[in-house]
Design a protein around this motif. Structure first.
Motif, short mmCIF file in Angstrom:
data_model
loop_
_atom_site.label_atom_id
_atom_site.label_comp_id
_atom_site.label_asym_id
_atom_site.label_seq_id
_atom_site.Cartn_x
_atom_site.Cartn_y
_atom_site.Cartn_z
N HIS A 116 -4.42 0.27 11.46
CA HIS A 116 -4.91 1.36 10.62
C HIS A 116 -6.42 1.53 10.85
O HIS A 116 -7.23 1.27 9.97
CB HIS A 116 -4.62 0.99 9.16
N ALA B 230 0.17 4.47 0.29
CA ALA B 230 -0.12 5.46 1.33
C ALA B 230 0.50 5.04 2.66
O ALA B 230 1.07 5.86 3.38
CB ALA B 230 -1.63 5.65 1.48
N LEU B 231 0.43 3.74 2.97
CA LEU B 231 1.04 3.25 4.21
C LEU B 231 2.56 3.28 4.11
O LEU B 231 3.24 3.56 5.10
CB LEU B 231 0.57 1.83 4.51
N ARG C 31 -1.18 9.70 9.16
CA ARG C 31 -2.50 9.43 8.60
C ARG C 31 -2.37 9.22 7.10
O ARG C 31 -1.64 9.95 6.43
CB ARG C 31 -3.49 10.57 8.87
N THR C 32 -3.14 8.26 6.59
CA THR C 32 -3.20 8.06 5.14
C THR C 32 -4.35 8.87 4.54
O THR C 32 -4.38 9.10 3.35
CB THR C 32 -3.41 6.57 4.80
N TYR C 33 -5.27 9.28 5.38
CA TYR C 33 -6.43 10.08 5.01
C TYR C 33 -6.92 10.71 6.30
O TYR C 33 -6.59 10.25 7.39
CB TYR C 33 -7.50 9.16 4.38
N ARG D 274 4.43 5.47 2.91
CA ARG D 274 4.94 6.80 3.24
C ARG D 274 5.10 6.98 4.75
O ARG D 274 5.84 7.86 5.19
CB ARG D 274 4.02 7.88 2.67
N ASN E 165 0.84 -1.19 0.00
CA ASN E 165 0.00 0.00 0.00
C ASN E 165 0.88 1.25 0.00
O ASN E 165 1.64 1.48 0.95
CB ASN E 165 -0.91 -0.03 1.23
#
Length: 189
Positions: free
Chosen positions: A140, A89-90, A174-176, A92, A87
């Motif tokens: 998450h 986003a994760l 945070r991814t979002y 990062r 993933n």
């Protein structure tokens, strides 16, 4: 007097494990905790059954209330979950720690929701990961306070921010806006 305990999901426990999936127990293509996994089985139930029966180290924990299975969580080395390691986003936020573990999902039977079983499973996951050499346990969850309206159980299968905070986890990114990455540093027993 009711008693609750959390135990590893071993092959002997397989017949009871399905009860926590409720009506989905009869649907082999529902999630069966395969969202972050890859498998070659004909369906997700068969994949989880194979994992439970063949794992040298159980891939999950079960909450048992008065001899009845009421909850499940998957807790495994992060490196075993391609849906997490792949993933972007994760990636990062997470480091490449080979000893990091991940708690990927929670399932609590409808009649037991809101009674602390999810937090008990998460606290047991912390102990389980530490006992097996994990450096950290990550997850998450969903920040339910930032969602519009009340989330459905299927929207918060990864747990909630409040649950992780109660179990001593700290946010690392945070991814979002509604999706924190939570970490608990572990000390080995």
């Amino acid at each position: 007097m009711t008693t609750m305990r959390v135990v590893p999901a071993t092959a002997v426990m397989w017949p009871q494990l399905g009860r926590v999936f409720g009506p989905r127990e009869k649907n082999p293509t529902s999630c069966w905790c395969q969202r972050f996994c890859q498998h070659d089985e004909p369906d997700n139930r068969s994949a989880l059954q194979r994992e439970v029966h063949e794992a040298d180290l159980p891939v999950g924990l079960l909450a048992i209330l008065d001899d009845d299975v009421v909850g499940w969580t998957r807790v495994v080395p992060r490196s075993t979950l391609p849906g997490i390691t792949g993933n972007r986003a994760l990636a990062r936020i997470l480091d490449d720690d080979p000893d990091a573990w991940w708690v990927s999902c929670f399932l609590v039977r409808r009649e037991q929701r809101g009674s602390g079983i999810g937090v008990a499973l998460l606290e047991a996951a912390v102990d389980w990961a530490a006992q097996h050499g994990a450096s950290v346990l990550d997850g998450h969850p969903v920040d339910a306070d930032r969602l519009a309206g009340t989330p459905s159980p299927s929207a918060i299968f990864t747990g909630t921010l409040a649950m992780f905070q109660r179990a001593g986890f700290a946010e690392i990114g945070r991814t979002y806006r509604t999706r924190p990455v939570m970490r608990r540093e572990l000390m080995h027993p």
